[in-house]
Write a protein that holds these residues in place. Structure first.
Motif, PDB file in Angstrom:
ATOM      1  N   GLY A 158       0.811  -1.200   0.000  1.00 25.23           N
ATOM      2  CA  GLY A 158       0.000   0.000   0.000  1.00 25.23           C
ATOM      3  C   GLY A 158       0.849   1.256   0.000  1.00 25.23           C
ATOM      4  N   ASN A 159       0.176   2.395   0.023  1.00 25.92           N
ATOM      5  CA  ASN A 159       0.877   3.673  -0.101  1.00 25.92           C
ATOM      6  C   ASN A 159       1.543   4.129   1.198  1.00 25.92           C
ATOM      7  OD1 ASN A 159       0.142   3.970  -2.813  1.00 25.92           O
ATOM      8  ND2 ASN A 159      -1.835   4.884  -2.258  1.00 25.92           N
ATOM      9  N   ALA A 160       0.938   3.816   2.321  1.00 27.14           N
ATOM     10  CA  ALA A 160       1.472   4.291   3.605  1.00 27.14           C
ATOM     11  C   ALA A 160       1.318   3.190   4.644  1.00 27.14           C
ATOM     12  CB  ALA A 160       0.756   5.558   4.048  1.00 27.14           C
ATOM     13  N   PRO A 161       2.101   2.128   4.550  1.00 26.25           N
ATOM     14  CA  PRO A 161       1.933   1.006   5.465  1.00 26.25           C
ATOM     15  C   PRO A 161       2.342   1.338   6.896  1.00 26.25           C
ATOM     16  CG  PRO A 161       3.912   0.712   4.142  1.00 26.25           C
ATOM     17  CD  PRO A 161       3.200   1.906   3.585  1.00 26.25           C
ATOM     18  N   LEU A 162       1.645   0.720   7.835  1.00 26.14           N
ATOM     19  CA  LEU A 162       2.045   0.772   9.231  1.00 26.14           C
ATOM     20  C   LEU A 162       2.867  -0.473   9.519  1.00 26.14           C
ATOM     21  CD1 LEU A 162       1.953   1.719  12.194  1.00 26.14           C
ATOM     22  CD2 LEU A 162      -0.237   0.518  12.403  1.00 26.14           C
ATOM     23  N   CYS A 163       4.114  -0.281   9.975  1.00 22.01           N
ATOM     24  CA  CYS A 163       5.034  -1.389  10.201  1.00 22.01           C
ATOM     25  C   CYS A 163       5.418  -1.472  11.669  1.00 22.01           C
ATOM     26  CB  CYS A 163       6.285  -1.226   9.342  1.00 22.01           C
ATOM     27  SG  CYS A 163       7.533  -2.510   9.638  1.00 22.01           S
ATOM     28  N   LEU A 164       5.420  -2.688  12.199  1.00 26.31           N
ATOM     29  CA  LEU A 164       5.965  -2.985  13.517  1.00 26.31           C
ATOM     30  C   LEU A 164       7.244  -3.785  13.340  1.00 26.31           C
ATOM     31  CD1 LEU A 164       2.793  -4.157  15.500  1.00 26.31           C
ATOM     32  CD2 LEU A 164       3.728  -1.847  15.333  1.00 26.31           C
ATOM     33  N   ASP A 165       8.336  -3.320  13.933  1.00 23.76           N
ATOM     34  CA  ASP A 165       9.618  -4.013  13.923  1.00 23.76           C
ATOM     35  C   ASP A 165       9.801  -4.585  15.328  1.00 23.76           C
ATOM     36  OD1 ASP A 165      12.328  -4.707  14.085  1.00 23.76           O
ATOM     37  OD2 ASP A 165      12.981  -3.035  12.840  1.00 23.76           O
ATOM     38  N   LEU A 166       9.579  -5.890  15.474  1.00 22.36           N
ATOM     39  CA  LEU A 166       9.537  -6.510  16.794  1.00 22.36           C
ATOM     40  C   LEU A 166      10.931  -6.930  17.245  1.00 22.36           C
ATOM     41  CD1 LEU A 166       6.349  -8.742  16.443  1.00 22.36           C
ATOM     42  CD2 LEU A 166       6.529  -6.340  17.142  1.00 22.36           C
ATOM     43  N   GLY A 167      11.259  -6.611  18.498  1.00 18.72           N
ATOM     44  CA  GLY A 167      12.594  -6.904  19.004  1.00 18.72           C
ATOM     45  C   GLY A 167      13.652  -6.124  18.261  1.00 18.72           C
ATOM     46  N   ALA A 168      13.434  -4.803  18.163  1.00 17.44           N
ATOM     47  CA  ALA A 168      14.256  -3.953  17.290  1.00 17.44           C
ATOM     48  C   ALA A 168      15.687  -3.787  17.775  1.00 17.44           C
ATOM     49  CB  ALA A 168      13.599  -2.579  17.131  1.00 17.44           C
ATOM     50  N   GLY A 169      15.975  -4.157  19.016  1.00 16.18           N
ATOM     51  CA  GLY A 169      17.353  -4.114  19.513  1.00 16.18           C
ATOM     52  C   GLY A 169      17.955  -2.727  19.469  1.00 16.18           C
ATOM     53  N   ALA A 170      19.110  -2.634  18.833  1.00 16.87           N
ATOM     54  CA  ALA A 170      19.791  -1.347  18.681  1.00 16.87           C
ATOM     55  C   ALA A 170      19.420  -0.664  17.365  1.00 16.87           C
ATOM     56  CB  ALA A 170      21.304  -1.547  18.759  1.00 16.87           C
ATOM     57  N   GLY A 171      18.294  -1.087  16.800  1.00 18.67           N
ATOM     58  CA  GLY A 171      17.829  -0.461  15.563  1.00 18.67           C
ATOM     59  C   GLY A 171      18.277  -1.175  14.321  1.00 18.67           C
ATOM     60  N   LEU A 172      18.542  -2.464  14.431  1.00 20.40           N
ATOM     61  CA  LEU A 172      18.964  -3.259  13.283  1.00 20.40           C
ATOM     62  C   LEU A 172      17.960  -4.400  13.076  1.00 20.40           C
ATOM     63  CD1 LEU A 172      22.694  -3.251  14.293  1.00 20.40           C
ATOM     64  CD2 LEU A 172      21.835  -2.342  12.126  1.00 20.40           C
ATOM     65  N   PRO A 173      17.286  -4.414  11.948  1.00 23.85           N
ATOM     66  CA  PRO A 173      17.559  -3.666  10.717  1.00 23.85           C
ATOM     67  C   PRO A 173      16.876  -2.304  10.608  1.00 23.85           C
ATOM     68  CG  PRO A 173      15.791  -5.202  10.296  1.00 23.85           C
ATOM     69  CD  PRO A 173      16.220  -5.429  11.734  1.00 23.85           C
ATOM     70  N   GLY A 174      16.046  -1.922  11.599  1.00 21.86           N
ATOM     71  CA  GLY A 174      15.096  -0.850  11.387  1.00 21.86           C
ATOM     72  C   GLY A 174      15.648   0.519  11.067  1.00 21.86           C
ATOM     73  N   ILE A 175      16.676   0.988  11.796  1.00 18.98           N
ATOM     74  CA  ILE A 175      17.128   2.361  11.574  1.00 18.98           C
ATOM     75  C   ILE A 175      17.842   2.516  10.232  1.00 18.98           C
ATOM     76  CG2 ILE A 175      18.669   4.171  12.421  1.00 18.98           C
ATOM     77  CD1 ILE A 175      17.779   3.482  15.243  1.00 18.98           C
TER      78      ILE A 175
ATOM     79  N   ASP B 246       4.464   4.519   8.306  1.00 18.50           N
ATOM     80  CA  ASP B 246       4.828   4.728   9.708  1.00 18.50           C
ATOM     81  C   ASP B 246       5.517   3.476  10.230  1.00 18.50           C
ATOM     82  OD1 ASP B 246       3.711   7.392  10.493  1.00 18.50           O
ATOM     83  OD2 ASP B 246       1.862   6.463   9.781  1.00 18.50           O
ATOM     84  N   TYR B 247       6.657   3.662  10.873  1.00 17.66           N
ATOM     85  CA  TYR B 247       7.496   2.544  11.299  1.00 17.66           C
ATOM     86  C   TYR B 247       7.710   2.637  12.800  1.00 17.66           C
ATOM     87  CZ  TYR B 247      11.142  -1.017  10.540  1.00 17.66           C
ATOM     88  OH  TYR B 247      11.880  -2.175  10.526  1.00 17.66           O
ATOM     89  N   TRP B 248       7.343   1.575  13.518  1.00 19.65           N
ATOM     90  CA  TRP B 248       7.487   1.531  14.970  1.00 19.65           C
ATOM     91  C   TRP B 248       8.530   0.491  15.348  1.00 19.65           C
ATOM     92  CZ3 TRP B 248       4.657   4.048  19.002  1.00 19.65           C
ATOM     93  CH2 TRP B 248       3.792   5.048  18.532  1.00 19.65           C
ATOM     94  N   LEU B 249       9.587   0.937  16.014  1.00 13.66           N
ATOM     95  CA  LEU B 249      10.643   0.073  16.531  1.00 13.66           C
ATOM     96  C   LEU B 249      10.233  -0.372  17.935  1.00 13.66           C
ATOM     97  CD1 LEU B 249      13.181   2.657  15.337  1.00 13.66           C
ATOM     98  CD2 LEU B 249      13.458   0.280  14.624  1.00 13.66           C
ATOM     99  N   VAL B 250       9.944  -1.641  18.100  1.00 13.26           N
ATOM    100  CA  VAL B 250       9.394  -2.163  19.352  1.00 13.26           C
ATOM    101  C   VAL B 250      10.492  -2.912  20.103  1.00 13.26           C
ATOM    102  CG1 VAL B 250       7.627  -3.642  20.367  1.00 13.26           C
ATOM    103  CG2 VAL B 250       7.131  -2.379  18.253  1.00 13.26           C
ATOM    104  N   GLU B 251      10.801  -2.455  21.309  1.00 14.36           N
ATOM    105  CA  GLU B 251      11.907  -3.043  22.068  1.00 14.36           C
ATOM    106  C   GLU B 251      11.619  -2.947  23.562  1.00 14.36           C
ATOM    107  OE1 GLU B 251      14.825  -4.886  23.486  1.00 14.36           O
ATOM    108  OE2 GLU B 251      14.766  -4.772  21.290  1.00 14.36           O
ATOM    109  N   SER B 252      11.758  -4.072  24.269  1.00 11.69           N
ATOM    110  CA  SER B 252      11.460  -4.094  25.697  1.00 11.69           C
ATOM    111  C   SER B 252      12.654  -3.715  26.571  1.00 11.69           C
ATOM    112  CB  SER B 252      10.964  -5.487  26.107  1.00 11.69           C
ATOM    113  OG  SER B 252      11.970  -6.465  25.889  1.00 11.69           O
ATOM    114  N   ARG B 253      13.878  -3.794  26.037  1.00 11.11           N
ATOM    115  CA  ARG B 253      15.064  -3.525  26.844  1.00 11.11           C
ATOM    116  C   ARG B 253      15.378  -2.032  26.870  1.00 11.11           C
ATOM    117  NH1 ARG B 253      18.456  -8.038  23.705  1.00 11.11           N
ATOM    118  NH2 ARG B 253      17.209  -7.052  22.067  1.00 11.11           N
ATOM    119  N   ASP B 254      15.582  -1.523  28.069  1.00 13.13           N
ATOM    120  CA  ASP B 254      15.668  -0.077  28.288  1.00 13.13           C
ATOM    121  C   ASP B 254      16.837   0.567  27.551  1.00 13.13           C
ATOM    122  OD1 ASP B 254      14.855   2.384  29.853  1.00 13.13           O
ATOM    123  OD2 ASP B 254      16.920   2.150  30.537  1.00 13.13           O
TER     124      ASP B 254
END
Length: 221
Positions: free
Chosen positions: A76-93, A103-111
């Protein structure tokens, strides 16, 4: 001693060597991200490798090829993405530097990792890119409070959990017709071995650290 500040020309040359050239602006952002990651990593142990070149060749490489893989999917034109267990942003950033759609959401439980990602996203000025610090199953509630629709168009997973457990876990998070992309070191199983209600869409392989890695694209049947 680990090199903390790769030069833009070095990043551009490393990308060309991998067969996936990047534009000057992208190379500059990748350079900034890697400089930040190596600096923070020395204090927080965010990733295993300590030097930028090893991080690039073993971790950022996924993002380079993932951007092209996602461009080939119908999201689609504007997908909503969840990146689960995004860590230090790899691959997401690095992916967002190359693939800024939706819209891209980097989801990470570790502070510590969530804190680093917020810093990196802010410094790089990545648009439509957010960090959710918490459990993956709570991410959709936060999205709803931000006015996002209740399910994702795309879910990306790299080592978040084994795929036989991942697919039923993410099914409630995915809209009808949505896509899950798994980053793996092996090709996908035969389709009859997938959990009931799932079908294999696209598969791609790419070279990384002298080996072959894979993207699996799956959709609810």
């Amino acid at each position: 001693m680990a090199q903390t500040h790769p030069a833009l020309a070095e990043i551009a040359a490393a990308a060309r060597k991998l067969g996936r050239p990047v534009e000057d602006g992208q190379a500059a952002s990748l350079t900034d991200y890697l400089s930040q990651l190596v600096k923070w990593n020395a204090k927080m142990n965010l990733v295993g490798p300590s030097d930028w070149r090893t991080i690039f060749d073993t971790l950022v490489v996924d993002s380079l090829y993932l951007a092209d893989f996602l461009n080939g999917l119908d999201l689609g034109n504007a997908p909503l993405c969840l990146d689960l267990g995004a860590g230090a942003g790899l691959p997401g950033i690095p992916l967002r530097i190359l693939w800024p759609h939706g819209d891209y959401w980097l989801v990470e439980s570790r502070d510590k990792r969530a804190t680093f990602m917020r810093s990196a996203v802010g410094r790089l000025g990545l648009t439509a890119t957010s960090v959710f610090h918490g459990r993956a199953e709570d991410a959709l509630d936060r999205l709803a409070r931000h006015g996002q629709h209740a399910t994702a168009d795309l879910i990306v997973s790299r080592a978040f959990m084994p795929w036989p457990q991942l697919l039923p876990f993410v099914r409630p998070m995915l809209r009808p017709g949505g896509t899950v992309v798994i980053l793996a070191n092996t090709p996908p199983p035969p389709e009859p071995d997938l959990p009931a209600g799932w079908s294999l869409a696209d598969v791609a392989s790419y070279p990384a650290a002298g080996k072959k890695r894979y993207f699996w694209s799956l959709r609810p049947a």
